[in-house]
Design a protein around this motif. Structure first.
Motif, mmCIF file in Angstrom:
data_model
loop_
_atom_site.group_PDB
_atom_site.id
_atom_site.type_symbol
_atom_site.label_atom_id
_atom_site.label_comp_id
_atom_site.label_asym_id
_atom_site.label_seq_id
_atom_site.Cartn_x
_atom_site.Cartn_y
_atom_site.Cartn_z
ATOM 1 N N MET A 1 -8.626 10.577 -3.950
ATOM 2 C CA MET A 1 -7.836 9.738 -3.749
ATOM 3 C C MET A 1 -7.076 9.479 -5.106
ATOM 4 O O MET A 1 -6.324 8.740 -5.547
ATOM 5 N N LEU A 6 1.382 5.576 -4.185
ATOM 6 C CA LEU A 6 1.623 4.907 -2.834
ATOM 7 C C LEU A 6 3.125 4.794 -2.600
ATOM 8 O O LEU A 6 3.465 4.447 -1.614
ATOM 9 N N LEU A 17 -1.402 1.000 8.271
ATOM 10 C CA LEU A 17 -2.295 0.447 7.307
ATOM 11 C C LEU A 17 -2.268 -1.150 7.749
ATOM 12 O O LEU A 17 -3.573 -1.479 7.657
ATOM 13 N N LEU A 56 -6.983 6.781 2.136
ATOM 14 C CA LEU A 56 -6.555 5.391 2.468
ATOM 15 C C LEU A 56 -7.137 4.768 3.782
ATOM 16 O O LEU A 56 -7.249 3.600 3.946
ATOM 17 N N ALA A 79 -8.393 1.911 -0.652
ATOM 18 C CA ALA A 79 -6.984 1.769 -0.521
ATOM 19 C C ALA A 79 -6.874 0.244 -0.569
ATOM 20 O O ALA A 79 -5.782 0.161 -1.526
#
Length: 133
Positions: A1, A6, A17, A56, A79
């Protein structure tokens, strides 16, 4: 990541999410799609692959959808940390113009779930008490 942006997330990514974050249990793609009438199974599957690659979401379990084995997903702890880090970074740019209390009040106004709102207020009260000491 690493180097995750984002800002590259689509509205669908954010919707998924949010659904995963609000769920008490792991969800498979069809369960996620059933939470919102504007989400199709195909869309959810594509978005989950993307979110999984970004780190995420993660596979929390293998379960059944009817008689077929399937992956069940959850939002990753990384995340949550990345989202918070980005919010803090963006807030830093706005400090001269916007107070922390106005930001918190704005978030509270958006929360529709009263139980979750009360929990958040209690957590914030604990944080405030720590800073007062």
């Amino acid at each position: 990541m690493a180097n995750m942006k984002l800002s590259n997330l689509t509205r669908r990514d954010i919707d998924i999410l949010n659904i995963l974050n609000e769920s008490e249990e792991y969800l498979n793609a069809s369960s996620i799609a059933s939470k919102r009438p504007d989400l199709t199974l195909n869309t959810v599957q594509v978005e989950l692959r993307k979110l999984l690659k970004m780190g995420l979401v993660e596979i929390g379990n293998i379960g059944y959808s009817g008689t077929v084995l399937c992956r069940e997903y959850k939002i990753s702890q990384k995340a949550s940390k990345e989202i918070l880090a980005q919010l803090e970074e963006e807030y830093s740019a706005w400090i001269p113009n916007v107070s922390a209390s106005n930001i918190v009040a704005g978030f509270f106004k958006k929360e529709k779930n009263q139980e979750k709102l009360q929990k958040e207020i209690s957590e914030l009260e604990k944080i405030i008490e720590q800073y007062k000491k």
